[in-house]
Design a protein around this motif. Structure first.
Motif, PDB file in Angstrom:
ATOM      1  N   LYS A  38       0.832  -1.208   0.000  1.00 44.29           N
ATOM      2  CA  LYS A  38       0.000   0.000   0.000  1.00 44.29           C
ATOM      3  C   LYS A  38       0.869   1.262   0.000  1.00 44.29           C
ATOM      4  CE  LYS A  38      -3.398   2.439   2.869  1.00 44.29           C
ATOM      5  NZ  LYS A  38      -4.195   2.397   4.109  1.00 44.29           N
ATOM      6  N   TYR A  39       1.912   1.238   0.817  1.00 43.62           N
ATOM      7  CA  TYR A  39       2.791   2.398   0.946  1.00 43.62           C
ATOM      8  C   TYR A  39       3.440   2.759  -0.392  1.00 43.62           C
ATOM      9  CZ  TYR A  39       6.561   5.317   2.870  1.00 43.62           C
ATOM     10  OH  TYR A  39       7.425   6.348   3.145  1.00 43.62           O
ATOM     11  N   PHE A  40       3.993   1.758  -1.062  1.00 44.51           N
ATOM     12  CA  PHE A  40       4.705   2.029  -2.314  1.00 44.51           C
ATOM     13  C   PHE A  40       3.765   2.191  -3.502  1.00 44.51           C
ATOM     14  CE2 PHE A  40       8.374   0.242   0.059  1.00 44.51           C
ATOM     15  CZ  PHE A  40       9.177   1.369  -0.016  1.00 44.51           C
ATOM     16  N   GLN A  41       2.725   1.366  -3.617  1.00 36.66           N
ATOM     17  CA  GLN A  41       1.811   1.467  -4.760  1.00 36.66           C
ATOM     18  C   GLN A  41       1.068   2.790  -4.794  1.00 36.66           C
ATOM     19  OE1 GLN A  41      -0.691  -2.034  -4.751  1.00 36.66           O
ATOM     20  NE2 GLN A  41       0.798  -3.206  -5.933  1.00 36.66           N
ATOM     21  N   ASN A  42       0.807   3.355  -3.626  1.00 40.77           N
ATOM     22  CA  ASN A  42       0.103   4.629  -3.563  1.00 40.77           C
ATOM     23  C   ASN A  42       1.042   5.829  -3.417  1.00 40.77           C
ATOM     24  OD1 ASN A  42      -2.673   3.636  -3.674  1.00 40.77           O
ATOM     25  ND2 ASN A  42      -2.187   2.686  -1.715  1.00 40.77           N
ATOM     26  N   ALA A  43       2.355   5.583  -3.527  1.00 40.89           N
ATOM     27  CA  ALA A  43       3.375   6.640  -3.417  1.00 40.89           C
ATOM     28  C   ALA A  43       3.087   7.558  -2.222  1.00 40.89           C
ATOM     29  CB  ALA A  43       3.466   7.431  -4.722  1.00 40.89           C
ATOM     30  N   LEU A  44       2.830   6.942  -1.068  1.00 40.39           N
ATOM     31  CA  LEU A  44       2.434   7.707   0.109  1.00 40.39           C
ATOM     32  C   LEU A  44       3.500   8.684   0.579  1.00 40.39           C
ATOM     33  CD1 LEU A  44       0.429   5.052   2.170  1.00 40.39           C
ATOM     34  CD2 LEU A  44      -0.414   6.790   0.563  1.00 40.39           C
ATOM     35  N   SER A  45       4.758   8.342   0.391  1.00 39.65           N
ATOM     36  CA  SER A  45       5.819   9.257   0.842  1.00 39.65           C
ATOM     37  C   SER A  45       5.743  10.603   0.122  1.00 39.65           C
ATOM     38  CB  SER A  45       7.192   8.624   0.653  1.00 39.65           C
ATOM     39  OG  SER A  45       7.450   8.397  -0.709  1.00 39.65           O
ATOM     40  N   GLU A  46       5.255  10.600  -1.105  1.00 43.37           N
ATOM     41  CA  GLU A  46       5.148  11.851  -1.874  1.00 43.37           C
ATOM     42  C   GLU A  46       4.077  12.781  -1.306  1.00 43.37           C
ATOM     43  OE1 GLU A  46       7.342  12.649  -4.243  1.00 43.37           O
ATOM     44  OE2 GLU A  46       8.302  10.721  -3.822  1.00 43.37           O
ATOM     45  N   LYS A  47       3.182  12.268  -0.494  1.00 44.91           N
ATOM     46  CA  LYS A  47       2.101  13.067   0.090  1.00 44.91           C
ATOM     47  C   LYS A  47       2.486  13.657   1.442  1.00 44.91           C
ATOM     48  CE  LYS A  47      -1.154  10.147  -2.315  1.00 44.91           C
ATOM     49  NZ  LYS A  47      -2.121   9.080  -2.250  1.00 44.91           N
ATOM     50  N   MET A  48       3.660  13.289   1.939  1.00 46.03           N
ATOM     51  CA  MET A  48       4.107  13.764   3.252  1.00 46.03           C
ATOM     52  C   MET A  48       4.703  15.161   3.154  1.00 46.03           C
ATOM     53  SD  MET A  48       5.959  10.359   4.687  1.00 46.03           S
ATOM     54  CE  MET A  48       5.136   8.797   4.583  1.00 46.03           C
ATOM     55  N   ILE A  49       4.508  15.913   4.223  1.00 47.97           N
ATOM     56  CA  ILE A  49       5.040  17.263   4.314  1.00 47.97           C
ATOM     57  C   ILE A  49       6.199  17.243   5.313  1.00 47.97           C
ATOM     58  CG2 ILE A  49       4.430  19.658   4.858  1.00 47.97           C
ATOM     59  CD1 ILE A  49       1.491  18.841   4.287  1.00 47.97           C
ATOM     60  N   TYR A  50       7.173  18.111   5.132  1.00 50.11           N
ATOM     61  CA  TYR A  50       8.304  18.265   6.057  1.00 50.11           C
ATOM     62  C   TYR A  50       9.240  17.059   6.062  1.00 50.11           C
ATOM     63  CZ  TYR A  50       5.047  21.838   7.713  1.00 50.11           C
ATOM     64  OH  TYR A  50       4.165  22.877   7.779  1.00 50.11           O
ATOM     65  N   ARG A  51       9.374  16.380   4.926  1.00 55.21           N
ATOM     66  CA  ARG A  51      10.273  15.228   4.826  1.00 55.21           C
ATOM     67  C   ARG A  51      11.719  15.690   5.020  1.00 55.21           C
ATOM     68  NH1 ARG A  51       8.769  13.027  -0.923  1.00 55.21           N
ATOM     69  NH2 ARG A  51      10.061  11.236  -0.376  1.00 55.21           N
ATOM     70  N   LYS A  52      12.448  14.979   5.884  1.00 52.63           N
ATOM     71  CA  LYS A  52      13.848  15.338   6.142  1.00 52.63           C
ATOM     72  C   LYS A  52      14.805  14.683   5.160  1.00 52.63           C
ATOM     73  CE  LYS A  52      15.490  16.144  10.250  1.00 52.63           C
ATOM     74  NZ  LYS A  52      15.900  15.995  11.663  1.00 52.63           N
ATOM     75  N   LYS A  53      14.548  13.425   4.805  1.00 56.17           N
ATOM     76  CA  LYS A  53      15.430  12.670   3.911  1.00 56.17           C
ATOM     77  C   LYS A  53      14.567  11.913   2.905  1.00 56.17           C
ATOM     78  CE  LYS A  53      18.517  11.869   7.790  1.00 56.17           C
ATOM     79  NZ  LYS A  53      18.898  10.870   8.785  1.00 56.17           N
TER      80      LYS A  53
END
Length: 176
Positions: A38-53
């Motif tokens: 779910k995390y990768f197929q929905n590219a959830l990291s791209e929806k996060m704000i304030y990503r450090k790395k």
């Protein structure tokens, strides 16, 4: 390679599920695999704000009911500088500042490289591990070394109970 290190508090935003080791040993009852998918197929990291790395993923094991045989929460996400403006459907996790024993895998295919390293860690006695596990939060760290799923290198951080300040040291115990 195994080493001991003290880490500061780390803020992570992502998604989570509740599971246990027995369920994860059976593909029919595994929840971690579907959470990762779910995390990768929905590219959830791209929806996060304030990503450090951006691109560095934390797979955390927390809220332990007891030890490795009890229920725990699997949390997958990225480190952030703030929990403000949390996107809908996301959760937060604060990885505690504590002493960790860290293991680095040899390169290998996923998920085998991860499973094999955990199985080795589970067999290490406390005196070789560097003490007793805290069962507060443990995590896997996937960075640029994990870009190729057929040749992944990852780090596993095991939270340790301690009453003394940690000094960074290398322990002569080979896990490969």
């Amino acid at each position: 390679m195994q080493q001991t290190t003290q880490l500061p508090t780390i803020k992570v935003v992502g998604i989570k599920t509740r599971t246990n080791t027995a369920s994860e040993m059976n593909p029919a009852t595994s929840k971690i695999g579907e959470t990762v998918q779910k995390y990768f197929q929905n590219a959830l990291s791209e929806k996060m704000i304030y990503r450090k790395k951006p691109g560095t993923t934390y797979c955390c094991y927390t809220d332990y009911e007891s030890d490795l045989s009890g229920d725990y929460t699997f949390f997958m996400g990225e480190e952030v500088s703030s929990f403000d403006d949390l996107p809908e459907g996301f959760s937060t996790l604060t990885i505690p500042a504590q002493q960790y024993t860290t293991f680095t895998s040899n390169p290998g295919p996923m998920p085998d490289v991860c499973i094999n390293l955990w199985q080795k860690i589970w067999t290490i006695p406390p005196e070789t591990l560097g003490g007793t596990r805290s069962y507060e939060t443990d995590f896997e760290l996937y960075d640029e070394r994990a870009k190729d799923p057929k040749n992944t290198v990852l780090d596993i951080y095991i939270g340790m109970k301690t009453s003394a300040p940690c000094v960074r040291k290398v322990v002569a115990y080979e896990v490969n």
